[in-house]
Each structure stands twice: as C-alpha cells, then as structure tokens.
Scaffold this motif. Sequence first.
Motif, short mmCIF file in Angstrom:
data_model
loop_
_atom_site.label_atom_id
_atom_site.label_comp_id
_atom_site.label_asym_id
_atom_site.label_seq_id
_atom_site.Cartn_x
_atom_site.Cartn_y
_atom_site.Cartn_z
N PRO B 17 0.81 -1.23 0.00
CA PRO B 17 0.00 0.00 0.00
C PRO B 17 0.84 1.28 0.00
O PRO B 17 0.55 2.24 -0.72
CB PRO B 17 -0.80 -0.12 1.31
CG PRO B 17 -0.89 -1.58 1.56
CD PRO B 17 0.42 -2.14 1.09
N ASN B 18 1.91 1.26 0.79
CA ASN B 18 2.81 2.41 0.82
C ASN B 18 3.52 2.63 -0.50
O ASN B 18 3.67 3.77 -0.95
CB ASN B 18 3.87 2.16 1.90
CG ASN B 18 3.66 3.04 3.10
OD1 ASN B 18 4.15 4.16 3.12
ND2 ASN B 18 2.90 2.56 4.07
N ALA B 23 4.27 5.52 -5.54
CA ALA B 23 4.37 5.43 -6.99
C ALA B 23 3.36 6.35 -7.68
O ALA B 23 3.71 7.06 -8.63
CB ALA B 23 4.16 3.99 -7.44
N VAL B 24 2.13 6.36 -7.20
CA VAL B 24 1.12 7.18 -7.87
C VAL B 24 1.38 8.67 -7.61
O VAL B 24 1.11 9.52 -8.47
CB VAL B 24 -0.32 6.75 -7.49
CG1 VAL B 24 -0.72 7.29 -6.14
CG2 VAL B 24 -1.30 7.18 -8.56
N ALA B 33 1.69 3.34 -12.00
CA ALA B 33 2.14 3.19 -10.62
C ALA B 33 2.20 1.72 -10.23
O ALA B 33 3.17 1.26 -9.64
CB ALA B 33 1.22 3.96 -9.69
N ASP B 34 1.16 0.98 -10.59
CA ASP B 34 1.15 -0.44 -10.23
C ASP B 34 2.22 -1.22 -10.99
O ASP B 34 2.77 -2.19 -10.46
CB ASP B 34 -0.24 -1.03 -10.46
CG ASP B 34 -1.17 -0.74 -9.27
OD1 ASP B 34 -0.66 -0.27 -8.23
OD2 ASP B 34 -2.38 -0.99 -9.36
N ASP B 35 2.50 -0.81 -12.21
CA ASP B 35 3.61 -1.44 -12.93
C ASP B 35 4.93 -1.17 -12.23
O ASP B 35 5.79 -2.05 -12.14
CB ASP B 35 3.66 -0.94 -14.38
CG ASP B 35 2.50 -1.46 -15.21
OD1 ASP B 35 1.82 -2.41 -14.76
OD2 ASP B 35 2.24 -0.90 -16.30
N LEU B 36 5.07 0.04 -11.75
CA LEU B 36 6.29 0.39 -11.01
C LEU B 36 6.43 -0.45 -9.75
O LEU B 36 7.51 -0.93 -9.41
CB LEU B 36 6.26 1.88 -10.63
CG LEU B 36 6.70 2.90 -11.68
CD1 LEU B 36 6.39 4.31 -11.19
CD2 LEU B 36 8.19 2.76 -11.97
N VAL B 37 5.31 -0.62 -9.06
CA VAL B 37 5.33 -1.41 -7.83
C VAL B 37 5.70 -2.86 -8.15
O VAL B 37 6.52 -3.47 -7.47
CB VAL B 37 3.97 -1.34 -7.10
CG1 VAL B 37 3.93 -2.30 -5.93
CG2 VAL B 37 3.70 0.08 -6.62
#
Lengths: 111, 188
Positions: B17-18, B23-24, B33-37
């Motif tokens: 979550p953090n 990222a976003v 952002a989710d791709d980055l995560v």
Amino acid sequence: MRRMTSSGGSMGSSTNPVTSPNDEETTDSQPGMDSDRIVHLVVSSNRKGGQGGRRTPSGDDSKSEPAILDRGVQAKLGDQLRAMFDDAASEPVPERFFKLLEELERKEKSR
Amino acid sequence: MTRKSVTLKDALLGLVPNLRAFAVSLCGDPERADDLVQETLMKAWDHLDSFTEGTNLRAWLFTILRNTYFSECRRRRREVEDRDGMRAAELAVHPGQQGHIDLEDFKRALQMLPPDQREALVLVGAAGFSYEEAAAVSGCAVGTIKSRVNRARSKLVQLLGVTSTDEFGPDASTEAIMLRSGMGATPG
C-alpha cells in the motif's frame, strides 16, 4: 459633532505582532488586530522595513531561494499532501500483487 | 532460506500500500504506478542480498521504486515532456478564484512540479521521511532535499494560486470575520 481621529497614535493594540508566530489561531481571540497586516509583517520581518517593502511579501531577499511561505499555507499544504498519500495507501491491495509474490516464492522454492 | 522468504513475502505485501501511494504520487498515473510497484517487488526479491538486514526495508523499497521510475523517465523523456505540456495547458485554464482547492486540483498541480522536487516533497511531506532518509533514498545531499522541498512548496502555492489559507476551504469564513472585525475597529 463628528470628529475624525485619524491622527491618533493608538491604532489598536501596539503589541508586536511578529512575536505571535501562529497568527491564524491567535488572532481568533484578539478580534481587534489587523490580521492582514500581521501576515505582511511576518513575511518581511527579517528586513529593516519602512521603505514600503511591506507591500511585497514575495520580496526576493533570499538570493534564488523561494519566498518563505505563510505558516498557515504551509500547514495546509502538508495536510493536503498527507491526505493524498494516505488516501492512496488505504486502498486494498490488488490481487495481482498477491499472485506475484506467491509466484516469486514458488520459483525460489523450486530452485 | 525458505523460512526467510516466507517472512519476506509478508513484509513486502505489507508495504505494497505504501509503495503504491508513493508510486502514484510520483508518476500521477495509477496504472503506471502499479507497474512500477510490480517491477520494484521483482527487483527487491532478486536483489535481496543487497539489503542489509535490520535497516529500513521501506526506505530500501522506495529507493528501488524511485530508481526504476527515474530511469524510465530518462528513457521516455520526450513522451513525458509532451504530456506535461498538455497538463500545463489544462491547469492554466483552472480558475483559481473558485476559492476552493480540491484533491484533484492538488494532484494535478503536484504533477506539474519537476520530478526531483515532487519526489522530495512526497518523501518528506507525505510519506513522513526525515530529510536524512529522503536524501538517502534520492541519493543526494540533505541540503539538496531541503532546497527541493522548499522550491516544491513555493511552486505548488504558485500553481494553485493560493494566497492565504482560506483558499483551502472550511476556514475561509472565520478568517473573513477576523478581517472584517479587524478593519472595523476604531480607536476610542
């Protein structure tokens, strides 16, 4: 008979407004103070005033550094930032991340 | 070794979550952002040996994420600049006189900042890192972080057209009353 007392030297209380750092809060209980002026004074307090410098709170007295922000504004910015971050961080974790970590774990075990 | 990876998996999951929020905030696009995560988690898993146990796992992951983000930015710089240009045009239309700044305005303004300033502000102002921790994550001097945070704040205020706290909302009425009573005060 109406008398204009514009020459009076006692405009409100003469306590130094610069010494009250949190003007938004403190002026609340002292309705006689000119809060507009306080903000300007706080901003330009580190300059020997007098020469109308009061008018430009964004005065560039600090080389290339940006002007010092009003504390109230700065606090609000902080609130907004944290609200944005916490908002995003409170979203439930999407399924793909559970799957990804399970997959990584499985790969490692089979190594 | 397997016992270690079980706890690692949980630790990583707990920090997702953090990481997503970071990222976003950095890239402004939830999908990216989710791709980055995802990429961050994979890298973290593969390079666990470079993590010193007992140190801050969150900071370590944030470092991987921001490095991933910035090298990606470098790769597709032209594309990013185009998009920022479009955003600039969009934001310029925004009426600052509305007297209220909502979270969406704020997010858009944040994306208008230079990436390094945005990163510093998010780390310190939103994710709660100290200046020292933020400097370690970004790989720069503490003074640089401080200066970036200051610049970011000023720029945000400028972009949002904020001149006083009342622009942010609910406190507006109290301040107006204060001002009025202040001006109305007469000697005698």
